[in-house]
Write an enzyme that holds these catalytic residues in place. Sequence first.
Site, PDB file in Angstrom:
ATOM      1  N   PRO A 176       0.792  -1.223   0.000  1.00  0.00           N
ATOM      2  CA  PRO A 176       0.000   0.000   0.000  1.00  0.00           C
ATOM      3  C   PRO A 176       0.827   1.277   0.000  1.00  0.00           C
ATOM      4  CG  PRO A 176      -0.932  -1.558   1.547  1.00  0.00           C
ATOM      5  CD  PRO A 176       0.322  -2.180   1.016  1.00  0.00           C
ATOM      6  N   ASN A 177       0.410   2.200  -0.838  1.00  0.00           N
ATOM      7  CA  ASN A 177       0.935   3.571  -0.916  1.00  0.00           C
ATOM      8  C   ASN A 177       2.302   3.694  -1.577  1.00  0.00           C
ATOM      9  OD1 ASN A 177      -1.338   4.777   0.523  1.00  0.00           O
ATOM     10  ND2 ASN A 177      -0.543   3.676   2.288  1.00  0.00           N
ATOM     11  N   ARG A 233       5.325  11.144  -2.328  1.00  0.00           N
ATOM     12  CA  ARG A 233       4.927  10.901  -0.947  1.00  0.00           C
ATOM     13  C   ARG A 233       6.087  11.135   0.013  1.00  0.00           C
ATOM     14  NH1 ARG A 233       4.386   4.824   1.512  1.00  0.00           N
ATOM     15  NH2 ARG A 233       3.540   5.404   3.542  1.00  0.00           N
ATOM     16  N   TYR A 240      11.058   8.948   2.137  1.00  0.00           N
ATOM     17  CA  TYR A 240      11.084   7.939   1.075  1.00  0.00           C
ATOM     18  C   TYR A 240      11.872   8.341  -0.165  1.00  0.00           C
ATOM     19  CZ  TYR A 240       7.384   6.111   4.046  1.00  0.00           C
ATOM     20  OH  TYR A 240       6.665   5.648   5.116  1.00  0.00           O
ATOM     21  N   ASN A 287       8.424  -5.068  -0.052  1.00  0.00           N
ATOM     22  CA  ASN A 287       8.209  -3.963   0.874  1.00  0.00           C
ATOM     23  C   ASN A 287       6.705  -3.935   1.127  1.00  0.00           C
ATOM     24  OD1 ASN A 287       7.808  -1.615   2.256  1.00  0.00           O
ATOM     25  ND2 ASN A 287       9.097  -0.345   0.919  1.00  0.00           N
ATOM     26  N   ALA A 326       2.690  -0.416   5.151  1.00  0.00           N
ATOM     27  CA  ALA A 326       2.172  -0.479   6.514  1.00  0.00           C
ATOM     28  C   ALA A 326       1.681  -1.877   6.904  1.00  0.00           C
ATOM     29  CB  ALA A 326       1.063   0.548   6.701  1.00  0.00           C
ATOM     30  N   HIS A 358       3.357  -3.976   9.634  1.00  0.00           N
ATOM     31  CA  HIS A 358       3.189  -3.810  11.071  1.00  0.00           C
ATOM     32  C   HIS A 358       2.027  -4.603  11.662  1.00  0.00           C
ATOM     33  CE1 HIS A 358       6.102  -0.780  10.139  1.00  0.00           C
ATOM     34  NE2 HIS A 358       5.234  -0.058   9.453  1.00  0.00           N
ATOM     35  N   ASP A 392       1.359 -15.123   6.898  1.00  0.00           N
ATOM     36  CA  ASP A 392       1.004 -16.530   6.668  1.00  0.00           C
ATOM     37  C   ASP A 392       1.246 -16.939   5.215  1.00  0.00           C
ATOM     38  OD1 ASP A 392       0.360 -17.177   9.250  1.00  0.00           O
ATOM     39  OD2 ASP A 392      -1.820 -17.143   8.962  1.00  0.00           O
ATOM     40  N   GLU A 405      12.924  -8.660   3.066  1.00  0.00           N
ATOM     41  CA  GLU A 405      12.017  -7.563   3.418  1.00  0.00           C
ATOM     42  C   GLU A 405      12.786  -6.250   3.326  1.00  0.00           C
ATOM     43  OE1 GLU A 405       9.745  -8.212   7.008  1.00  0.00           O
ATOM     44  OE2 GLU A 405       9.751  -6.072   7.479  1.00  0.00           O
ATOM     45  N   HIS A 452      12.694  -1.983   3.557  1.00  0.00           N
ATOM     46  CA  HIS A 452      12.038  -0.724   3.910  1.00  0.00           C
ATOM     47  C   HIS A 452      12.939   0.423   3.520  1.00  0.00           C
ATOM     48  CE1 HIS A 452       8.916  -2.830   6.058  1.00  0.00           C
ATOM     49  NE2 HIS A 452       9.857  -3.577   6.615  1.00  0.00           N
ATOM     50  N   LEU A 453      12.373   1.369   2.785  1.00  0.00           N
ATOM     51  CA  LEU A 453      13.145   2.533   2.350  1.00  0.00           C
ATOM     52  C   LEU A 453      13.634   3.341   3.547  1.00  0.00           C
ATOM     53  CD1 LEU A 453      10.491   3.362  -0.298  1.00  0.00           C
ATOM     54  CD2 LEU A 453      12.896   3.102  -0.931  1.00  0.00           C
ATOM     55  N   SER A 454      12.720   3.570   4.486  1.00  0.00           N
ATOM     56  CA  SER A 454      13.052   4.388   5.656  1.00  0.00           C
ATOM     57  C   SER A 454      13.516   3.482   6.799  1.00  0.00           C
ATOM     58  CB  SER A 454      11.823   5.194   6.086  1.00  0.00           C
ATOM     59  OG  SER A 454      10.804   4.329   6.567  1.00  0.00           O
ATOM     60  N   ARG A 467       5.896   1.706  14.097  1.00  0.00           N
ATOM     61  CA  ARG A 467       6.557   1.212  12.887  1.00  0.00           C
ATOM     62  C   ARG A 467       7.704   0.243  13.192  1.00  0.00           C
ATOM     63  NH1 ARG A 467       4.724   4.322   8.397  1.00  0.00           N
ATOM     64  NH2 ARG A 467       4.077   6.381   9.070  1.00  0.00           N
TER      65      ARG A 467
HETATM   66  C1  DQA Z   1       7.865   1.515   4.605  1.00  0.00           C
HETATM   67  C2  DQA Z   1       7.700   1.867   6.093  1.00  0.00           C
HETATM   68  C3  DQA Z   1       6.276   1.631   6.554  1.00  0.00           C
HETATM   69  O1  DQA Z   1       6.138   1.951   7.933  1.00  0.00           O
HETATM   70  C4  DQA Z   1       5.319   2.490   5.771  1.00  0.00           C
HETATM   71  O2  DQA Z   1       3.991   2.218   6.150  1.00  0.00           O
HETATM   72  C5  DQA Z   1       5.490   2.339   4.293  1.00  0.00           C
HETATM   73  C6  DQA Z   1       6.837   2.246   3.747  1.00  0.00           C
HETATM   74  C7  DQA Z   1       9.259   1.885   4.087  1.00  0.00           C
HETATM   75  O3  DQA Z   1       9.577   1.497   2.965  1.00  0.00           O
HETATM   76  O4  DQA Z   1      10.016   2.594   4.759  1.00  0.00           O
HETATM   77  O5  DQA Z   1       4.523   2.382   3.528  1.00  0.00           O
HETATM   78  O6  DQA Z   1       7.705   0.111   4.446  1.00  0.00           O
END
Ligand code: DQA
Length: 150
Positions: A10-11, A18, A23, A74, A77, A80, A87, A98, A100-102, A111
């Site tokens: 998502p997103n 964004r 990011y 990735n 959210a 979390h 599963d 896995e 995560h950019l941030s 987070r």
């Molecule tokens: C994320 C970190 C998550 O907390 C956030 O909801 C994202 C992006 C990251 O790439 O840093 O959508 O996964």
Amino acid sequence: LERILVLNGPNLNLLGERDPLHYGTDTLDKIDNGLFRLGLQLGADIVCYQSNHEGSLIDKIHEERRLAKGIIINPGALTHYSYALRDALEAVAIPFVEVHLSDINAREKWRSLSVTSDIAWKVIIGKGPDGYFEALKELITYLRDEAGTS
Ligand code: DQA
């Protein structure tokens, strides 16, 4: 050619516009294209998929269960709280990285919990888009080492 599935949750379709402080300014298209090109160099077949829907991501994982040799994900959210996604990843038993950019450990407290990271082969956090490229290189190295020793 090893088939590698690259999943973004998502997103992440909004990358580039964004919250660039967290990011960066690269779009997801740019990252996907970079992965595709790196895949060509490494001799890997890259399949990219983004969805804002938990079930669609799960369907994709199921669809790829006999095709993909590795997954880079990735989950946004969903990281979390999505036990359903966890599963699915566990069920198909495909090694995954896995990404995560941030740095999720240096932001809001909620987070810092990932419900998927303990079953990940590797977790790469806070390196921006480079994290995806590192994930691809490491995954390919791992898959080839594994093939060589079995
Ligand atoms: C994320 C970190 C998550 O907390 C956030 O909801 C994202 C992006 C990251 O790439 O840093 O959508 O996964």
